[in-house]
Design a protein around this motif. Structure first.
Motif, PDB file in Angstrom:
ATOM      1  N   GLU A 164      35.508  17.480  53.080  1.00 51.22           N
ATOM      2  CA  GLU A 164      34.944  18.856  52.873  1.00 51.22           C
ATOM      3  C   GLU A 164      33.809  18.656  52.129  1.00 51.22           C
ATOM      4  N   MET A 165      33.652  17.829  51.306  1.00 52.31           N
ATOM      5  CA  MET A 165      32.423  17.700  50.420  1.00 52.31           C
ATOM      6  C   MET A 165      31.223  17.310  51.297  1.00 52.31           C
ATOM      7  N   ILE A 166      31.533  16.373  52.390  1.00 54.48           N
ATOM      8  CA  ILE A 166      30.485  15.630  53.313  1.00 54.48           C
ATOM      9  C   ILE A 166      30.128  17.080  54.302  1.00 54.48           C
ATOM     10  N   CYS A 167      30.848  17.947  54.373  1.00 56.22           N
ATOM     11  CA  CYS A 167      30.621  19.100  55.472  1.00 56.22           C
ATOM     12  C   CYS A 167      29.619  19.923  54.535  1.00 56.22           C
ATOM     13  N   TYR A 168      29.937  20.391  53.365  1.00 59.97           N
ATOM     14  CA  TYR A 168      29.079  20.972  52.647  1.00 59.97           C
ATOM     15  C   TYR A 168      27.701  20.517  52.455  1.00 59.97           C
ATOM     16  N   THR A 169      27.538  19.300  52.150  1.00 63.67           N
ATOM     17  CA  THR A 169      26.306  18.672  51.962  1.00 63.67           C
ATOM     18  C   THR A 169      25.815  18.759  53.222  1.00 63.67           C
ATOM     19  N   GLN A 170      26.281  18.372  54.399  1.00 66.32           N
ATOM     20  CA  GLN A 170      25.532  18.480  55.743  1.00 66.32           C
ATOM     21  C   GLN A 170      25.029  20.029  56.212  1.00 66.32           C
ATOM     22  N   ALA A 171      25.815  21.040  55.569  1.00 62.82           N
ATOM     23  CA  ALA A 171      25.527  22.253  55.669  1.00 62.82           C
ATOM     24  C   ALA A 171      24.434  22.605  54.907  1.00 62.82           C
ATOM     25  N   ILE A 172      24.107  21.983  53.860  1.00 62.51           N
ATOM     26  CA  ILE A 172      23.008  22.304  52.827  1.00 62.51           C
ATOM     27  C   ILE A 172      21.940  21.759  53.520  1.00 62.51           C
ATOM     28  N   LYS A 173      21.959  20.415  53.907  1.00 63.81           N
ATOM     29  CA  LYS A 173      20.857  19.677  54.827  1.00 63.81           C
ATOM     30  C   LYS A 173      20.169  20.870  56.106  1.00 63.81           C
ATOM     31  N   GLU A 175      20.509  23.902  56.070  1.00 59.75           N
ATOM     32  CA  GLU A 175      20.207  25.332  55.641  1.00 59.75           C
ATOM     33  C   GLU A 175      19.940  25.265  54.233  1.00 59.75           C
ATOM     34  N   PRO A 176      18.945  24.735  53.683  1.00 55.67           N
ATOM     35  CA  PRO A 176      18.980  24.272  52.331  1.00 55.67           C
ATOM     36  C   PRO A 176      18.689  25.395  51.410  1.00 55.67           C
ATOM     37  N   HIS A 177      17.940  26.588  51.921  1.00 57.38           N
ATOM     38  CA  HIS A 177      17.721  27.757  51.084  1.00 57.38           C
ATOM     39  C   HIS A 177      18.730  28.579  50.856  1.00 57.38           C
ATOM     40  N   ASN A 178      20.106  28.280  51.355  1.00 61.32           N
ATOM     41  CA  ASN A 178      21.162  29.111  51.332  1.00 61.32           C
ATOM     42  C   ASN A 178      21.993  28.846  49.863  1.00 61.32           C
ATOM     43  N   LEU A 179      21.775  29.791  48.995  1.00 58.60           N
ATOM     44  CA  LEU A 179      22.158  29.313  47.668  1.00 58.60           C
ATOM     45  C   LEU A 179      24.018  29.611  47.823  1.00 58.60           C
ATOM     46  N   ASP A 180      24.512  30.343  48.448  1.00 58.77           N
ATOM     47  CA  ASP A 180      25.748  30.612  48.588  1.00 58.77           C
ATOM     48  C   ASP A 180      26.429  29.285  48.804  1.00 58.77           C
ATOM     49  N   THR A 181      25.884  28.130  50.009  1.00 61.35           N
ATOM     50  CA  THR A 181      26.492  26.976  50.117  1.00 61.35           C
ATOM     51  C   THR A 181      26.430  26.179  49.028  1.00 61.35           C
ATOM     52  N   HIS A 182      25.260  26.393  48.438  1.00 61.68           N
ATOM     53  CA  HIS A 182      25.426  25.362  47.128  1.00 61.68           C
ATOM     54  C   HIS A 182      26.261  25.625  46.098  1.00 61.68           C
ATOM     55  N   LYS A 184      29.152  27.061  46.786  1.00 57.77           N
ATOM     56  CA  LYS A 184      30.674  26.510  47.248  1.00 57.77           C
ATOM     57  C   LYS A 184      30.912  24.929  46.842  1.00 57.77           C
ATOM     58  N   ARG A 185      29.697  24.507  47.163  1.00 52.18           N
ATOM     59  CA  ARG A 185      29.848  22.831  46.760  1.00 52.18           C
ATOM     60  C   ARG A 185      29.942  23.040  45.374  1.00 52.18           C
ATOM     61  N   LEU A 186      29.311  23.387  44.617  1.00 56.51           N
ATOM     62  CA  LEU A 186      29.405  23.332  43.217  1.00 56.51           C
ATOM     63  C   LEU A 186      30.945  23.845  42.552  1.00 56.51           C
ATOM     64  N   GLU A 187      31.592  24.827  43.451  1.00 58.89           N
ATOM     65  CA  GLU A 187      32.849  25.267  43.231  1.00 58.89           C
ATOM     66  C   GLU A 187      34.040  24.217  43.453  1.00 58.89           C
ATOM     67  N   LEU A 188      33.628  23.624  44.786  1.00 60.21           N
ATOM     68  CA  LEU A 188      34.482  22.528  44.864  1.00 60.21           C
ATOM     69  C   LEU A 188      34.651  21.335  43.861  1.00 60.21           C
ATOM     70  N   LEU A 189      33.190  20.944  43.212  1.00 58.79           N
ATOM     71  CA  LEU A 189      33.270  20.013  42.351  1.00 58.79           C
ATOM     72  C   LEU A 189      33.765  20.302  41.149  1.00 58.79           C
ATOM     73  N   THR A 190      33.728  21.738  40.713  1.00 60.70           N
ATOM     74  CA  THR A 190      34.304  22.121  39.439  1.00 60.70           C
ATOM     75  C   THR A 190      35.770  22.093  39.786  1.00 60.70           C
ATOM     76  N   THR A 191      36.512  22.390  40.886  1.00 59.19           N
ATOM     77  CA  THR A 191      37.950  22.212  41.153  1.00 59.19           C
ATOM     78  C   THR A 191      38.424  20.686  41.049  1.00 59.19           C
ATOM     79  N   LEU A 192      37.581  19.843  41.778  1.00 60.01           N
ATOM     80  CA  LEU A 192      37.886  18.568  41.559  1.00 60.01           C
ATOM     81  C   LEU A 192      37.831  17.844  40.352  1.00 60.01           C
TER      82      LEU A 192
END
Length: 799
Positions: A164-173, A175-182, A184-192
């Motif tokens: 899941e983390m890899i998928c978010y990272t690839q999504a950011i690559k 579409e790097p300007h999409n703050l929502d994706t960033h 989501k990745r931070l939310e996942l990191l907080t949960t972990l």
């Protein structure tokens, strides 16, 4: 044959096939598969560098032949037709044929995404396989952020955190300007983090996420960029990664400089100064802080005869409301840029600030001035500091002393160094510098005293060694021995009882072994007066240097008759790991130290081992000396074992003497006679005669006269074998003297007086028994003929 060799493209194709097959067969996860594609690099780090330094990074990657993004593989016309046919068959419901066609395409071009996309649809009823094909398709196709987000959601359902983390990272690559994706990745990191997941197994951290947001968003998102840039910089600063902290702040400054407050500018300048980017600091001062600077560009010829441009700063005007922190940083930049013409007026203005409030800033400027050799200006800052009670500190006085020393004011520097020692008595660097100053002035005793550390506090091993060198230089050898012993105590042991010494002699472990033994006994592993060395100090003698130093200390101890110190050194060295290769020599030094210190009990434990390992006349002579010096006489069993291994007639002498001392005269006589029968030496005849005479003096013996006659007979034999020399006459006289046959005793004593000395030795001088003989004659005459007794005293016993 060369044409048959596989080329780089063929090798690459084989690798791609192998990786694809492993992933499809389940032998590796998508995370492992992805890392193989990217050649084990940290993708997030590379992306950050790429965003922050785009031109330079692209050049470096081109030079290395690397490409960060996989190129989209296009199918040939024939395969495109086959792919279209496969999709048509799938739509018509002929899934088997469509699947075979897709696999045929994969077989020929394993990096084309189209067959995997179709296979993902074919296996939509098999979530596992569909997921695998979808991941492959997304990985190999042009970036599609939505597809990666879909795959992230599927990975979340499957509880596959890493994927899941890899998928978010690839999504950011993608579409790097999409703050929502960033987010989501931070939310996942907080949960972990809340679940205490081992984040080190992932290629992403919170600070990287913050950095990525600041680097990816456009300048229109200025407030968001500033927020996450500050958060990233804070985390970088806490972990000591100042270069990364500067990168993220510089990125934010490049995008939205207008949003930088004075506080933000201050942080940015601090980071720039930490990385020595002083010219960039000047630009920031001009743009953001309202500082006006006049400069001129000059063309000069450098030392390599090359023409280069040089910036000379002519004038500087500061705004009235410029904070003192920024003034300090501007001063520091001018100092390092060599603009001393601007530093002097700015410094005079700065000195008007209250030292109590701005003392730390005073120290920052002083450090910059001292580092470029402007000690006179630095002293202007230090003088008010040392006069202020709040800054009456060792560190401040040390800078003051060094500044005075560099200005040639040595007497004042010494006073300041003494102030340093008042605050920090164990300051090694201050003591070193004071020593050099005092030595140069000729105050040798005072210089040597200043090197002495207080052993109650933490001591510097390097300063101890320098003290030893100084003491040796000025021939203070007893003090040299004392300080040298203190230095070696770092690796040596002081034993508390015999059990510890036995452990040291049987093993080759280090000091820790003795500490463990003490802990097992419930004792404190350390002695109360042990030296505590500075653990942060890296100074250490090499094994060769330690061995040479140890031998030199032993020589000093022996020469100065410091036998206790010699024994402490030798015993302590048994547990030194660096001296382990010299263990045999150390044990021999231990034996010598024990003999010189009259510690015959410990000497016996060493010589008995040497006698067993290296049987020789020298070992036996030392063994005999030690045995005869020990009060206890319990060595018969050891001597029997010793000579059972190496049969030798010398055994009879050892055992005979042992039994003679213990009072078992008949057994002693037996061994002496056996030795005499084989060797016929004067010594054996003498020992037999003495043993018989001693037996005759015992009340439990019969036929005393016969024993005396036999004893004197052997003594006469001894006399003949010694060829009637002084020693023989003296010993026979002693025998008659012991038997109270005084007339014969006097006769033999007189013969001894008339005989020449026993021998002469270049090392030990003349071996003469004249005085001993005369004294015995004095004892015989003193009661009945005092005048004759005095004649012997005045004639022979004169010192």
């Amino acid at each position: 044959m060369d044409n048959l060799r596989p080329g780089p493209s063929n090798v690459k194709m084989d690798l791609e096939k192998e990786l694809t097959n492993k992933f499809l067969s389940g032998e590796m996860s998508f995370a492992e598969y992805s890392s193989e594609w990217y050649e084990h690099e940290d993708e997030e780090d590379v992306d950050l560098r790429k965003n922050d330094h785009e031109p330079r990074q692209s050049v470096q990657l081109a030079e290395k032949g690397l490409t960060r993004r996989r190129k989209y593989t296009r199918l040939s016309t024939a395969l495109l037709g086959l792919m279209g046919e496969a999709n048509l068959r799938f739509v018509r419901g002929d899934k088997d044929t469509a699947e075979k066609m897709c696999h045929e395409i994969i077989k020929q071009v394993p990096t084309a995404p189209e067959p995997y996309q179709t296979l993902a649809q074919i296996y939509e009823n098999d979530p596992e396989k569909s997921m695998q094909f979808s991941l492959l398709a997304a990985h190999l196709s042009p970036s599609d952020a939505n597809e990666w987000l879909r795959l992230a959601a599927l990975s979340k359902q499957r509880n596959d955190v890493k994927q899941e983390m890899i998928c978010y990272t690839q999504a950011i690559k993608a579409e790097p300007h999409n703050l929502d994706t960033h987010m989501k990745r931070l939310e996942l990191l907080t949960t972990l983090e809340e679940l205490r997941y081992p984040l080190h197994t992932l290629s992403i951290t919170r600070v990287k996420c913050y950095h990525k947001i600041a680097a990816s968003l456009p300048p229109t998102e200025g407030e968001t960029i500033m927020k996450y840039a500050k958060m990233a910089a804070t985390l970088y600063h806490e972990s000591g990664e100042l270069e990364h902290a500067l990168d993220v702040i510089a990125t934010a400054y490049k995008k939205c400089p207008a949003l930088f407050s004075m506080e933000d500018t201050n942080i940015f300048l601090e980071l720039l100064i930490s990385q020595k980017q002083y010219q960039t600091c000047i630009d920031v001062f001009v743009v953001n802080a309202g500082v006006e600077i006049e400069a001129e560009i000059q063309t000069v010829q450098n030392s390599d005869n090359l023409v280069e441009e040089q910036t000379n700063y002519v004038n500087c005007t500061l705004p009235d409301n410029l904070p003192i922190d920024l003034k300090t940083k501007l001063l520091i930049c001018f100092i390092y840029l060599g603009a001393i013409n601007l530093v002097e007026p700015l410094l005079q203005d700065f000195l008007t600030y209250d030292v109590e409030k701005a003392g730390d800033l005073y120290m920052d400027i002083e450090e910059a001035l001292s580092s470029v050799g402007q000690h006179k200006l630095a002293l202007q800052l230090l003088e008010p500091l040392v006069k202020n009670a709040s800054f009456d500190l060792g560190a401040v006085w040390l800078k003051h002393a060094e500044c005075l020393f560099n200005l040639g004011r040595e007497r004042e520097a010494i006073d300041s160094y003494y102030k340093v020692l008042k605050h920090a008595p164990q300051h090694a660097d201050a003591r070193r510098k004071m020593y050099r100053i005092l030595e140069a002035k000729g105050s040798i005793d005072e210089a040597l005293d200043i090197l002495q550390q207080d052993y109650k506090f933490v001591v510097s091993a390097s300063l101890l060694f320098e003290q030893c060198c100084a003491l040796k230089k000025y021939n203070k050898m007893l003090k040299y021995l004392e300080v040298g012993e203190a230095l070696l105590s770092k690796n040596f042991v002081r034993y508390r009882h015999m059990e510890e010494l036995k452990i040291a002699r049987k093993t080759k472990g280090g000091v820790d072994l003795i500490h463990e033994f003490r802990t097992m006994r419930g004792e404190n592993p350390y002695n109360e007066d042990d030296l505590h060395f500075d653990e942060d100090e890296t100074f250490k003698l090499s094994p060769k240097e330690e061995w040479s130093f140890f031998q030199e200390l032993l020589g000093v101890a022996c020469e100065r008759k410091q036998y206790c110190a010699m024994q402490r050194l030798t015993f302590g060295s048994l547990m030194s790991k660096s001296l382990a290769p010299n263990r045999l020599d150390i044990e021999f030094y231990c034996l010598q130290a024990c003999l010189l210190n009259n510690d015959h009990q410990n000497a016996f434990s060493f010589i008995r081992d040497f006698s067993m390992k290296y049987p020789s006349n020298k070992c036996w002579n030392i063994l005999d000396l030690v045995i005869n010096s020990i009060d206890e006489n319990t060595h018969v069993k050891f001597l029997s074992r010793l000579f059972q291994r190496e049969p030798n007639i010398v055994k009879n002498l050892f055992l005979g003497n042992n039994y003679l001392i213990s009072g078992r005269y008949i057994v002693a006589l037996k061994y002496f006679i056996e030795y005499h029968d084989q060797c016929r030496e004067p010594l054996s005849a003498f020992l037999i005669g003495i043993t018989l005479i001693i037996m005759a003096a015992q009340r439990t013996m019969d036929k005393h006269h016969n024993l005396i006659l036999q004893g004197m007979s052997y003594l006469i034999t001894y006399q003949h074998m010694r060829k009637f020399d002084q020693e023989a006459y003296y010993n026979i006289g002693r025998a008659y003297h012991m038997l109270s046959i005084n007339n014969l005793a006097i006769e033999y004593y007189e013969r001894a007086l008339k005989s020449p000395p026993v021998t002469k030795c270049e090392k030990h001088g003349v071996m003469d028994l004249t005085r001993e003989t005369a004294f015995n004659l004095y004892l015989l005459y003193k009661d009945h003929s005092p005048l004759i007794a005095k004649q012997y005293l005045f004639k022979y016993i004169v010192i």
